[in-house]
Design an enzyme around this catalytic site. Sequence first.
Site, PDB file in Angstrom:
ATOM      1  N   CYS A 192      -7.719  52.285  28.628  1.00 20.97           N
ATOM      2  CA  CYS A 192      -6.801  53.272  28.317  1.00 20.97           C
ATOM      3  C   CYS A 192      -5.871  52.414  27.151  1.00 20.97           C
ATOM      4  O   CYS A 192      -5.793  52.998  25.981  1.00 20.97           O
ATOM      5  CB  CYS A 192      -6.099  53.990  29.059  1.00 20.97           C
ATOM      6  SG  CYS A 192      -4.975  52.922  30.234  1.00 20.97           S
TER       7      CYS A 192
ATOM      8  N   PRO B  79      -6.212  55.404  42.128  1.00 17.93           N
ATOM      9  CA  PRO B  79      -6.463  53.967  43.038  1.00 17.93           C
ATOM     10  C   PRO B  79      -7.418  53.118  42.310  1.00 17.93           C
ATOM     11  O   PRO B  79      -7.342  51.737  42.505  1.00 17.93           O
ATOM     12  CB  PRO B  79      -7.077  54.633  44.293  1.00 17.93           C
ATOM     13  CG  PRO B  79      -7.452  56.276  43.976  1.00 17.93           C
ATOM     14  CD  PRO B  79      -6.402  56.605  42.983  1.00 17.93           C
TER      15      PRO B  79
ATOM     16  N   ALA C 219      -6.514  49.195  41.473  1.00 15.01           N
ATOM     17  CA  ALA C 219      -7.407  48.043  42.177  1.00 15.01           C
ATOM     18  C   ALA C 219      -7.978  47.161  41.083  1.00 15.01           C
ATOM     19  O   ALA C 219      -8.296  46.117  41.244  1.00 15.01           O
ATOM     20  CB  ALA C 219      -8.642  48.753  42.825  1.00 15.01           C
TER      21      ALA C 219
ATOM     22  N   ASN D 296      -3.178  58.425  28.841  1.00 17.28           N
ATOM     23  CA  ASN D 296      -3.844  57.115  29.146  1.00 17.28           C
ATOM     24  C   ASN D 296      -5.266  57.696  29.647  1.00 17.28           C
ATOM     25  O   ASN D 296      -6.166  57.248  29.233  1.00 17.28           O
ATOM     26  CB  ASN D 296      -3.252  56.329  29.743  1.00 17.28           C
ATOM     27  CG  ASN D 296      -2.632  56.924  31.316  1.00 17.28           C
ATOM     28  OD1 ASN D 296      -1.820  58.127  30.923  1.00 17.28           O
ATOM     29  ND2 ASN D 296      -2.874  56.729  32.395  1.00 17.28           N
TER      30      ASN D 296
END
Length: 303
Positions: free
Chosen positions: A131, A165, A169, A273
Amino acid sequence: MRKKLRAVIIGPGNIGTDLLIKMKRSDWIEPVWMVGIDPDSDGLKRARDMGIKTTHQGIDDFIDYLIADDIRIAFDATSAYVHEENSRKLNALGVVMIDLTPAAIGPYCIPPVNLEEHANNLEMNVNMVTCGGQATIPMVAAVSSVQKVDYAEIIATVSSRSVGPGTRANIDEFTRTTASAVEQIGGARKGKAIIVINPAEPPLMMRDTIHCLLSEDPDEVNISKSVYNMVKEVQKYVPGYRLVNGPIFDGRKVSIFMEVEGLGDFLPTYSGNLDIMTAAALRTAEMFAERVASKAITLPNRH
């Protein structure tokens, strides 16, 4: 009559769900499948409610239906760790892969900078960078198209609530992939990327800062013109992409300040984003579909 290309979304999270909603409005892409790995996934349930075929048993279960359902485009919104295997399996079956993870095994794609080239070459895997990359690399490219950029640094600030998540990560991959694309597509000799996840409530809109260090004194008039034109290009598929301030010139440094407001399709409008990533990915798929319809490119024959 326009021929829509039929698509699968892999990953029913924030990005996958937003992409699905956008695709439903598309003249060129028809969403048919959504693939996940969690039987209790909210995203899969939402997709089913919208009439989309789903599986919670991963890509191997979906592959059995791929040819019969004439799936030609795949959007991977999972994680960098599993993308390579997903892409290998689907490319082998003649499916164009649009990668929304930071895996970057295919060439980087920033629509207003290099999408046409990828579509004309029928690249079977294109990577949508990140993004932060989608929001800032057009600006670096706008500056570097006028004058040589020795160093470019981009800072993407996003609300904590908009970061799922999968993105969390992949933070290291995010910074590496974005910095690499700032150099390769943005045209900077050296690139650096920083992501700031802001926990403020109420959540802040996506903000992006772009600093370019030039190798000589800036051509202020032409750099400004190039930046304004590039903003208009991005606004064609992300209407909420706005120049807040700049370009500001300080010696050989050029600074540009952007904000990105989302359409509010799935997450609220502060999640620009999310929006810029899904809008860029859909624009990419649509360009491939347009090229197929005009017979400029031919999809792989798999019968």
